[in-house]
Write a protein that holds these residues in place. Structure first.
Motif, PDB file in Angstrom:
ATOM      1  N   ILE A  64      54.611   3.091 104.174  1.00  7.97           N
ATOM      2  CA  ILE A  64      54.061   2.528 105.676  1.00  7.97           C
ATOM      3  C   ILE A  64      54.954   2.577 105.977  1.00  7.97           C
ATOM      4  CG2 ILE A  64      51.909   1.378 104.921  1.00  7.97           C
ATOM      5  CD1 ILE A  64      53.694  -1.376 104.921  1.00  7.97           C
ATOM      6  N   SER A  65      55.126   2.033 108.013  1.00  6.66           N
ATOM      7  CA  SER A  65      56.284   2.260 108.764  1.00  6.66           C
ATOM      8  C   SER A  65      55.951   1.441 109.211  1.00  6.66           C
ATOM      9  CB  SER A  65      56.593   3.614 109.661  1.00  6.66           C
ATOM     10  OG  SER A  65      55.374   3.127 110.286  1.00  6.66           O
ATOM     11  N   GLY A  66      56.474  -0.026 108.229  1.00  3.81           N
ATOM     12  CA  GLY A  66      56.958  -1.427 108.024  1.00  3.81           C
ATOM     13  C   GLY A  66      57.521  -1.976 106.755  1.00  3.81           C
ATOM     14  N   HIS A  67      56.576  -3.417 106.500  1.00  2.00           N
ATOM     15  CA  HIS A  67      57.347  -4.238 105.612  1.00  2.00           C
ATOM     16  C   HIS A  67      56.262  -5.039 105.029  1.00  2.00           C
ATOM     17  CE1 HIS A  67      59.612  -7.673 103.707  1.00  2.00           C
ATOM     18  NE2 HIS A  67      59.156  -7.796 104.102  1.00  2.00           N
ATOM     19  N   PHE A  68      55.881  -4.761 103.849  1.00  2.00           N
ATOM     20  CA  PHE A  68      54.947  -5.290 102.636  1.00  2.00           C
ATOM     21  C   PHE A  68      55.971  -6.173 102.091  1.00  2.00           C
ATOM     22  CE2 PHE A  68      52.014  -4.863  99.458  1.00  2.00           C
ATOM     23  CZ  PHE A  68      51.119  -5.082  99.818  1.00  2.00           C
ATOM     24  N   HIS A  69      54.811  -7.271 102.097  1.00  2.00           N
ATOM     25  CA  HIS A  69      55.219  -8.308 100.935  1.00  2.00           C
ATOM     26  C   HIS A  69      54.382  -9.510 100.186  1.00  2.00           C
ATOM     27  CE1 HIS A  69      57.490 -11.407  99.747  1.00  2.00           C
ATOM     28  NE2 HIS A  69      56.915 -12.138  99.916  1.00  2.00           N
ATOM     29  N   VAL A  70      54.564  -9.261  99.217  1.00  2.00           N
ATOM     30  CA  VAL A  70      53.116 -10.007  98.012  1.00  2.00           C
ATOM     31  C   VAL A  70      54.104 -11.055  97.720  1.00  2.00           C
ATOM     32  CG1 VAL A  70      51.522 -10.118  96.562  1.00  2.00           C
ATOM     33  CG2 VAL A  70      51.776  -8.179  97.944  1.00  2.00           C
ATOM     34  N   ASP A  71      53.412 -12.428  97.925  1.00  2.00           N
ATOM     35  CA  ASP A  71      54.145 -13.968  97.120  1.00  2.00           C
ATOM     36  C   ASP A  71      53.504 -13.942  95.937  1.00  2.00           C
ATOM     37  OD1 ASP A  71      55.110 -14.509  99.485  1.00  2.00           O
ATOM     38  OD2 ASP A  71      53.758 -15.873  99.864  1.00  2.00           O
ATOM     39  N   ASP A  72      52.634 -13.906  94.861  1.00  2.00           N
ATOM     40  CA  ASP A  72      52.456 -13.785  94.233  1.00  2.00           C
ATOM     41  C   ASP A  72      51.214 -13.120  93.016  1.00  2.00           C
ATOM     42  OD1 ASP A  72      52.152 -14.665  91.281  1.00  2.00           O
ATOM     43  OD2 ASP A  72      50.507 -17.007  91.858  1.00  2.00           O
ATOM     44  N   MET A  73      50.761 -12.707  92.102  1.00  2.00           N
ATOM     45  CA  MET A  73      50.223 -11.681  91.549  1.00  2.00           C
ATOM     46  C   MET A  73      49.283 -12.805  90.044  1.00  2.00           C
ATOM     47  SD  MET A  73      51.877  -8.766  90.557  1.00  2.00           S
ATOM     48  CE  MET A  73      50.867  -7.991  89.053  1.00  2.00           C
ATOM     49  N   GLU A  74      48.149 -11.637  90.178  1.00  2.00           N
ATOM     50  CA  GLU A  74      47.528 -13.104  88.729  1.00  2.00           C
ATOM     51  C   GLU A  74      46.107 -11.753  88.374  1.00  2.00           C
ATOM     52  OE1 GLU A  74      44.169 -15.971  89.628  1.00  2.00           O
ATOM     53  OE2 GLU A  74      46.007 -16.567  90.119  1.00  2.00           O
ATOM     54  N   PRO A  75      45.958 -11.142  87.156  1.00  2.00           N
ATOM     55  CA  PRO A  75      44.988 -10.466  86.684  1.00  2.00           C
ATOM     56  C   PRO A  75      43.684 -10.938  86.874  1.00  2.00           C
ATOM     57  CG  PRO A  75      46.817 -11.679  84.479  1.00  2.00           C
ATOM     58  CD  PRO A  75      47.343 -12.020  86.101  1.00  2.00           C
ATOM     59  N   ALA A  76      42.767  -9.991  87.412  1.00  2.00           N
ATOM     60  CA  ALA A  76      41.493 -10.923  87.720  1.00  2.00           C
ATOM     61  C   ALA A  76      40.763  -9.881  86.785  1.00  2.00           C
ATOM     62  CB  ALA A  76      40.504 -10.173  88.778  1.00  2.00           C
ATOM     63  N   PRO A 101      34.876  -3.933  82.134  1.00  2.00           N
ATOM     64  CA  PRO A 101      35.586  -4.039  81.573  1.00  2.00           C
ATOM     65  C   PRO A 101      37.401  -3.593  82.342  1.00  2.00           C
ATOM     66  CG  PRO A 101      34.701  -1.750  81.450  1.00  2.00           C
ATOM     67  CD  PRO A 101      34.006  -3.341  82.616  1.00  2.00           C
ATOM     68  N   SER A 102      37.370  -3.028  83.501  1.00  2.00           N
ATOM     69  CA  SER A 102      38.461  -2.760  84.070  1.00  2.00           C
ATOM     70  C   SER A 102      39.408  -3.891  84.862  1.00  2.00           C
ATOM     71  CB  SER A 102      37.897  -2.248  85.741  1.00  2.00           C
ATOM     72  OG  SER A 102      37.562  -1.461  85.720  1.00  2.00           O
ATOM     73  N   ILE A 103      40.334  -4.275  84.771  1.00  2.00           N
ATOM     74  CA  ILE A 103      41.718  -4.778  85.117  1.00  2.00           C
ATOM     75  C   ILE A 103      41.572  -5.019  86.465  1.00  2.00           C
ATOM     76  CG2 ILE A 103      43.220  -6.043  84.207  1.00  2.00           C
ATOM     77  CD1 ILE A 103      43.631  -5.162  81.682  1.00  2.00           C
ATOM     78  N   GLY A 104      41.523  -5.814  86.999  1.00  2.00           N
ATOM     79  CA  GLY A 104      42.186  -6.073  88.533  1.00  2.00           C
ATOM     80  C   GLY A 104      42.798  -7.022  88.709  1.00  2.00           C
ATOM     81  N   ILE A 105      44.167  -7.036  89.509  1.00  3.15           N
ATOM     82  CA  ILE A 105      44.707  -7.862  90.072  1.00  3.15           C
ATOM     83  C   ILE A 105      44.284  -8.374  91.321  1.00  3.15           C
ATOM     84  CG2 ILE A 105      47.080  -7.692  91.008  1.00  3.15           C
ATOM     85  CD1 ILE A 105      47.735  -5.121  88.807  1.00  3.15           C
ATOM     86  N   ARG A 106      44.928  -9.987  91.266  1.00  4.02           N
ATOM     87  CA  ARG A 106      44.452 -10.252  92.715  1.00  4.02           C
ATOM     88  C   ARG A 106      45.884 -10.399  92.883  1.00  4.02           C
ATOM     89  NH1 ARG A 106      42.039 -14.763  90.630  1.00  4.02           N
ATOM     90  NH2 ARG A 106      39.803 -13.468  90.248  1.00  4.02           N
TER      91      ARG A 106
END
Length: 106
Positions: A68-80, A86-91
């Protein structure tokens, strides 16, 4: 009398499994083995995500920021785990996305 009823019940349950054809027993055993393998792999992936959280979060942030032409930031993540079985998602939590022209148009 209770002992004879119990013995009768146990003998019927054992003979019920023995009456299955050999191919059915093989199918049941293979299916159970596959399910156990799937659960084991699922738990290993959840452990990996929890132990390598910072590295994965950096990879996600840099990959999205490059596309992307911008800034992306994520504070935290955890597996869902349960939600996507049976798939693993990430929250992801605390997502901030700003455009490259944010200073101009706010």
């Amino acid at each position: 009398m209770a002992a004879s009823v119990k013995e009768d019940f146990l003998s019927k349950s054992k003979t019920g499994y023995r009456k299955l054809p050999r191919w059915a027993k093989v199918v049941i055993a293979v299916s159970a083995g596959f399910l156990l393998l799937l659960i084991l792999l699922w738990l290993i992936m959840a452990w990996y995500i929890n132990t390598h959280k910072k590295e994965l979060l950096e990879k996600i942030t840099t990959t999205v920021s490059e596309n992307i032409s911008g800034h992306f930031h994520v504070d935290d993540m955890e597996p869902a785990l349960i939600k996507g079985f049976p798939s693993i998602g990430i929250r992801l939590a605390g997502i901030t996305l700003s455009d490259s022209m944010y200073n101009v148009h706010k």
